[in-house]
Design a protein around this motif. Structure first.
Motif: not given
Length: 157
Positions: A45-53, A58-62, A64-77
């Motif tokens: 169970q993960v969060a996925v983020v796509v950032v533009d150039r 542009q997209v954040l998918l989290r 259901r059971y991904a950890g609470l910080p997963a979205g922020e961490i995926a964005t930072a990655k």
């Protein structure tokens, strides 16, 4: 149209304006969905983020059971991969090996953790993808790579 081309009209020889290529929202979503599917297929169970150039999401998918910080961490990655134009797993290794100053890893918005990849083709930077929540950054990166591979034939030019 799969890739959006932003341009402005200018008189011949006017170099004051810039033209660039960017992922369409539909392709960015497809990248994220393919990465999420790969992780789900592996039981993660993960969060996925796509950032533009420009590093904007542009997209954040989290899932259901991904950890609470997963979205922020995926964005930072995703932002880190884009900013340094390399996989975050490489940056994490460089940090461990002392090739990167440890203070850099503490900068806001950066994550020197595996799971972020650059989205580029033909030498053109399009964005970044970050995945967080799988057990270990290498598995996050496998999912991110699956997302890129899902659209590779459509973004190669």
């Amino acid at each position: 149209m799969l890739l959006a081309l932003f341009s402005t009209s200018a008189a011949a020889g006017d170099d004051a304006l810039v033209t660039y290529k960017s992922l369409s929202p539909e392709v960015a979503l497809e990248v994220a969905q393919a990465a999420l599917k790969k992780c789900r297929d592996n039981g993660f169970q993960v969060a996925v983020v796509v950032v533009d150039r420009f590093g904007q999401p542009q997209v954040l998918l989290r899932d259901r059971y991904a950890g609470l910080p997963a979205g922020e961490i995926a964005t930072a990655k995703a932002y880190t991969a884009l900013s340094f134009r390399r996989a975050t797993s490489e940056l994490a290794k460089m940090l461990r090996d002392g090739q990167i100053d440890a203070n850099l890893a503490r900068m806001p918005r950066l994550a020197m953790l595996a799971g972020g990849l650059v989205i580029e083709t033909g030498g053109t930077l399009l964005g970044g993808i970050g995945v967080s929540g799988a057990p270990g950054g290498e598995r996050d990166e496998d999912c991110a790579r699956a997302g890129l591979e899902a659209v590779r034939d459509r973004i190669d030019f």
